[in-house]
Each structure stands twice: as C-alpha cells, then as structure tokens.
Design an enzyme around this catalytic site. Structure first.
Site: not given
Length: 419
Positions: A276-277, A357-359
């Site tokens: 995910d990073r 919300l990173r996407g």
C-alpha cells in the site's frame, strides 16, 4: 502511450553546464512565521547519563559527505555505463509510471512486478541519466533542501537559526540501491557509542536512508526483503524521517524518498502494508512478438559490444526526454483538475472498496503529472483512464492469498462511473 510521449510539444529549457556545480550563497530569514527549534519534528533528542555534562552535537557525516560531493563532480565517463532509458523497447506502462514519479515525487513510488528477464532492473537503473538537478546544501549528508525546513537536517536548521549563509550546489537526484543482504545499521546509520561516551560527541555515520533523502531508493527483489528491513522502510515511508536509537542516544534525520521496488510474483507476494506504500503498480510481461524480441537482443548485443558508442547513438533522444521531464516538473504546479473529475475518481475508489484515501490522492497526482508531461494545464478523463489502473489495482486485495488484479476491474468501474 509511447507515441503520446514522443509527439507532445515541449518548450526547451536553457541547459545548465555540468562541468562544475554552480555555487551561490543563500540567506534564510528566521522570522518567517516558522519556528525552528530543537523540538521541531525529527530533531535530535538526547537522554542524559548520570555524571555526564550535556553532550556537544557534532557529526562525522559532514566530513564524509564532503568527499562524496567532490566525487560527484568527476565525469560520468569513469562510471559503469548505464543502458539508455530511451533505448528500452516496449514496457510502456513501467516506463510511464517511472517518468510520472520523477515528475512528481509525491506520487509515492512504483512497485514493478513481472516475469524474470523482462528488463525491470535495467529500466529502473537507466533512470539515472534522466534525473533532474535539485538544490542541496553543500557538504550536507542528507541532501537538505536550502528552502524547505521539512527537508532540512538538524544541523542545517541550527545554522539557519543562527543566520548563517548556506552554500548551495546543484546536484543530480540520488538513486540508491538497497541490497537484500544489507544490515539494519547500514540502512539506518550507526552511532559511534565509544566516541560518544569518551569524547561527549554524537558521532553519527549516515546510512542508505540518509543518502536516499530527496532521491530514489530502489529495492530489487523487494518481495524477498527481510521483515525487519521492511518494517524500517514502512516507518520511514510513513513519517518521512529515520530515527536511530542506540544506548540512550537518539538521532533523527529526514528520509523522504521515492520508493521503487521490483520483483517476480512467483517468488512470493509482498506484505499488504508495504504494498500500500507504493503509489503506483506496474505489471511487466514477456514480449511475445518475434520481431520485437530480435530487436531487443540485437540492441543489447550492441550495448555489450561498445557501451560508449551505443549511448552516444541515443544521446539526442536522452536529452529530449530530459527536457520533457524538466519542463513537466516546472509546469506541474499550474495543472488543474476539475472538481467533477475529482468526485468521479473518489466514486470509483469508493465503489471498489479501496481502503483509505491514498488511492484517491495518488490518482489525482498521477493524472496531473501526466497532463504536465503532455504540456497541458488541465487534466482530462483520458489522463485519468491511463493512470487509474496503476494507482488502484494493488489496493483491491482483501485476502493476502489473492493475486493482484490485472486492472480490468478498475477499468470497468472507471467507464461505468465516467460514462
């Protein structure tokens, strides 16, 4: 996709001489509304020892880094030749993801997964020639930004508070290789405890994370990396700082880097936390076209026979690509994205059950970077369609045993929402 990169019109920027770094003095005022102090996030903290007076703060890193700065001035002719980026055939998805991250480092890096022998490592290492120059404080081991306190080492901040003028040099962005067998001390840096106790000096030798600050950290076969090193990378990627704790002594320094990893999915998958990073995910497949395979073999043979001559044959294309990147970086701040498109991006993420919300953030940034690369000041739906599979496909997994989606699910949802 490759054709769109090659045909966009780019305004040429004046080139800077590379014979010697241009140095000038920069004085930063202290009354800027920003409070600089030892309590600033990432500052040096020290836990006292009974019977000892307050330690003086010093670092052997500055002397070590002065030698490194001098070595950067040496001509690249003496270095190991790197395969030119513009000579790489195919693999457009991987190349685009890498270019977008160079244009906007805040995208968050690239995870490249694919078959063995498909040029993953070669492509990443070929980025070296394309990396633009940045302003750094001369002699600083952390490549501190002379204009941004968040990217300054503690010693540089103290000099700014004292009102000292900083010597500034232009330096190429670093690309640091993280070997699989690296120890934690080599990655994070080491504190000379004996010198600290006998001389009262914090002698800190910076590691790979310090060298990679404001640059690129490349991990080949990242899925085989030891868990304790993965934890270190997760912590640094999350906070942007690296903290070394040894025997009651604590030293922190900025460690903000573009994390690029490559690997073969047959050798194992990544932990979801690390996956995910990565801002973007690129899948690389083996070229099936016979004519294209022959061309790749012939080009590689030419390079192995005479690397210097081969690199010279691609010099014009390399310079053109460098100018494209420099122009896009300067153009990026003026690129806008309509509110309606932002809402649709978030709707796609919500309907795909993307955690966090990173996407959303990465998709917006990547679309802007692509628009800047094409010299446009507004993001189009086509830009979003190009980058959204790379930004979301690795965030869809809920079951660790499930394989990463090819991107078809993301594209289907995109057309459903944007139509």
């Amino acid at each position: 996709m490759a054709s769109s990169l090659g045909t966009c019109s780019i305004a040429l920027l004046p080139s800077r001489s590379h014979s010697s770094p241009s140095i000038h003095s920069l004085s930063l005022p202290t009354a800027t509304g920003q409070v600089f102090s030892h309590k600033f996030f990432g500052g040096i903290g020290f836990h006292g020892i009974k019977g000892k007076s307050q330690f003086s703060v010093a670092s052997v890193a500055t002397q070590v880094n002065s030698v490194e700065q001098a070595q950067k001035i040496v001509s690249t002719e003496s270095q190991r030749p790197v395969y030119p980026f513009s000579a790489i055939v195919g693999q457009d998805e991987m190349k685009l993801c890498l270019l977008l991250n160079v244009i906007d480092p805040k995208i968050g890096g690239v995870m490249i997964m694919g078959d063995r022998g498909t040029g993953k490592s070669t492509t990443v290492r070929s980025l070296v020639d394309l990396l633009p120059e940045i302003k750094v404080v001369a002699g600083d081991p952390y490549n501190s930004d002379p204009e941004d306190p968040e990217f300054m080492g503690v010693e540089v901040r103290e000099r700014v508070v004292k009102g000292e003028k900083l010597q500034v040099v232009y330096s190429k962005i670093n690309m640091v290789d993280l070997p699989l067998g690296a120890t934690e001390d080599r990655v994070c840096g080491t504190i000379d405890i004996e010198k600290a106790l006998t001389e009262g000096v914090k002698a800190f030798e910076p590691g790979l994370l310090a060298k990679a600050n404001r640059g690129i950290l490349y991990v080949d076969e990242v899925n085989l990396l030891d868990d304790h090193l993965v934890d270190v990378l997760l912590d640094s990627a999350a906070s942007g700082w690296n903290t070394v704790e040894r025997e009651g002594i604590s030293i922190s320094h900025p460690a903000r880097f573009i994390l690029i990893g490559s690997g073969n999915p047959e050798e194992g998958e990544l932990r979801p936390q690390l996956l995910d990073r990565f801002g973007m995910h690129a899948q690389v497949g083996t070229v099936r076209d016979a004519e294209l395979r022959v061309k790749i073999v012939e080009e590689r043979a030419r390079f192995d026979k005479n690397p210097k001559e081969f690199r010279n044959s691609y010099k014009a294309e390399q310079e053109k690509l460098q100018q494209q990147i420099s122009s896009a970086r300067s153009y990026l701040s003026s690129v806008q994205i309509d509110h309606d498109l932002k809402v649709k991006i978030s709707k796609v993420c919500a309907e795909l059950n993307v955690d966090g919300l990173r996407g959303d953030i990465v998709t917006n940034r990547a679309a802007k970077a692509l628009a800047a690369l094409k010299q446009r000041d507004k993001v189009s739906a086509e830009d979003i369609a190009t980058v959204i599979p790379n930004c979301l496909r690795h965030r869809l997994r809920k079951d660790p045993l499930e394989s990463i989606d090819s991107g078809l699910l993301v594209i289907e949802k995109f057309y459903e929402v944007f139509s």
